[in-house]
Design a protein around this motif. Structure first.
Motif, short mmCIF file in Angstrom:
data_model
loop_
_atom_site.label_atom_id
_atom_site.label_comp_id
_atom_site.label_asym_id
_atom_site.label_seq_id
_atom_site.Cartn_x
_atom_site.Cartn_y
_atom_site.Cartn_z
N LEU A 32 0.81 -1.22 0.00
CA LEU A 32 0.00 0.00 0.00
C LEU A 32 0.84 1.27 0.00
O LEU A 32 0.46 2.26 -0.61
CB LEU A 32 -0.94 0.00 1.20
CG LEU A 32 -2.03 -1.07 1.13
CD1 LEU A 32 -2.83 -1.08 2.41
CD2 LEU A 32 -2.94 -0.81 -0.06
N ARG A 33 1.97 1.25 0.69
CA ARG A 33 2.80 2.46 0.69
C ARG A 33 3.35 2.75 -0.70
O ARG A 33 3.40 3.89 -1.12
CB ARG A 33 3.92 2.32 1.71
CG ARG A 33 3.44 2.49 3.12
CD ARG A 33 4.61 2.66 4.08
NE ARG A 33 4.11 2.94 5.40
CZ ARG A 33 4.00 2.05 6.37
NH1 ARG A 33 4.37 0.81 6.14
NH2 ARG A 33 3.52 2.39 7.54
N ALA A 34 3.74 1.73 -1.42
CA ALA A 34 4.22 1.92 -2.79
C ALA A 34 3.08 2.45 -3.66
O ALA A 34 3.29 3.36 -4.47
CB ALA A 34 4.77 0.62 -3.35
N ALA A 69 -7.73 7.91 -2.12
CA ALA A 69 -8.64 7.82 -0.97
C ALA A 69 -8.83 6.36 -0.55
O ALA A 69 -8.84 6.05 0.65
CB ALA A 69 -9.98 8.45 -1.31
N VAL A 70 -8.95 5.45 -1.51
CA VAL A 70 -9.10 4.03 -1.20
C VAL A 70 -7.83 3.50 -0.54
O VAL A 70 -7.89 2.76 0.44
CB VAL A 70 -9.44 3.23 -2.48
CG1 VAL A 70 -9.33 1.74 -2.24
CG2 VAL A 70 -10.81 3.60 -2.99
N ILE A 71 -6.68 3.90 -1.05
CA ILE A 71 -5.41 3.44 -0.48
C ILE A 71 -5.27 3.93 0.95
O ILE A 71 -4.90 3.16 1.85
CB ILE A 71 -4.23 3.92 -1.35
CG1 ILE A 71 -4.25 3.22 -2.70
CG2 ILE A 71 -2.90 3.67 -0.65
CD1 ILE A 71 -3.33 3.83 -3.72
N VAL A 72 -5.55 5.21 1.19
CA VAL A 72 -5.44 5.76 2.54
C VAL A 72 -6.42 5.04 3.48
O VAL A 72 -6.08 4.73 4.62
CB VAL A 72 -5.66 7.29 2.54
CG1 VAL A 72 -5.83 7.83 3.93
CG2 VAL A 72 -4.51 7.98 1.83
N ARG A 73 -7.61 4.75 3.00
CA ARG A 73 -8.58 4.02 3.82
C ARG A 73 -8.04 2.65 4.21
O ARG A 73 -8.15 2.23 5.36
CB ARG A 73 -9.89 3.88 3.05
CG ARG A 73 -10.94 3.10 3.80
CD ARG A 73 -12.24 3.06 3.00
NE ARG A 73 -13.21 2.22 3.66
CZ ARG A 73 -13.42 0.94 3.33
NH1 ARG A 73 -12.76 0.40 2.34
NH2 ARG A 73 -14.31 0.23 3.98
N HIS A 74 -7.44 1.94 3.26
CA HIS A 74 -6.90 0.62 3.55
C HIS A 74 -5.71 0.71 4.51
O HIS A 74 -5.55 -0.15 5.38
CB HIS A 74 -6.49 -0.09 2.27
CG HIS A 74 -7.64 -0.62 1.50
ND1 HIS A 74 -7.50 -1.30 0.32
CD2 HIS A 74 -8.97 -0.58 1.73
CE1 HIS A 74 -8.68 -1.66 -0.13
NE2 HIS A 74 -9.60 -1.23 0.71
N ILE A 75 -4.88 1.73 4.36
CA ILE A 75 -3.75 1.90 5.27
C ILE A 75 -4.26 2.13 6.69
O ILE A 75 -3.75 1.56 7.66
CB ILE A 75 -2.84 3.04 4.81
CG1 ILE A 75 -2.05 2.62 3.57
CG2 ILE A 75 -1.87 3.46 5.92
CD1 ILE A 75 -1.24 3.74 2.94
N GLY A 125 -5.51 -0.79 9.18
CA GLY A 125 -4.60 -1.55 10.02
C GLY A 125 -3.84 -2.64 9.30
O GLY A 125 -3.88 -2.76 8.07
N PRO A 126 -3.15 -3.48 10.06
CA PRO A 126 -2.22 -4.44 9.49
C PRO A 126 -2.87 -5.55 8.66
O PRO A 126 -2.18 -6.23 7.94
CB PRO A 126 -1.50 -5.03 10.70
CG PRO A 126 -2.38 -4.77 11.84
CD PRO A 126 -3.13 -3.52 11.52
N HIS A 127 -4.18 -5.73 8.78
CA HIS A 127 -4.78 -6.74 7.91
C HIS A 127 -4.66 -6.33 6.45
O HIS A 127 -4.47 -7.17 5.58
CB HIS A 127 -6.26 -6.95 8.26
CG HIS A 127 -6.93 -7.94 7.37
ND1 HIS A 127 -6.67 -9.29 7.45
CD2 HIS A 127 -7.82 -7.80 6.37
CE1 HIS A 127 -7.38 -9.93 6.53
NE2 HIS A 127 -8.09 -9.05 5.87
#
Length: 98
Positions: free
Chosen positions: A14-16, A59-65, A68-70
């Motif tokens: 996700l960070r990438a 926005a979707v990426i930030v939501r997933h980050i 949490g770790p899942h």
């Protein structure tokens, strides 16, 4: 080890993805502004549409980050264990040789 369930249990970096979205956002904003300034409304609209798509993706990426770790695997998150009842979909066809 491949189990055949990779599409069902896949996780992404996700960070990438976030930093690639930032890069795309910078270029979409630059393209929109540049094409507006030179009087190319069609290209400006195309860059504006790309800007919208990149914003939604970010926005979707930030939501997933933030979930949490899942959704954001780290060093302390072990890989998913293979399903006990086999893959969730049939494997590739097996050819029989007479």
């Amino acid at each position: 080890m491949r189990t055949g369930s990779e599409p069902a249990t896949a996780r992404s970096a996700l960070r990438a993805r976030f930093w690639l979205s930032v890069w795309g956002m910078v270029w979409a904003v630059f393209g929109t502004v540049a094409f507006v300034l030179v009087g190319r409304p069609g290209w400006a609209a195309a860059c504006g549409a790309l800007w919208l798509v990149v914003s939604v993706d970010m926005a979707v990426i930030v939501r997933h980050i933030r979930q949490g770790p899942h959704y954001q695997p780290g060093r302390d998150v072990p890989p998913y264990s293979p399903p006990e009842d086999g893959p969730p979909f049939p494997g590739p066809p097996r050819h029989r040789h007479p």
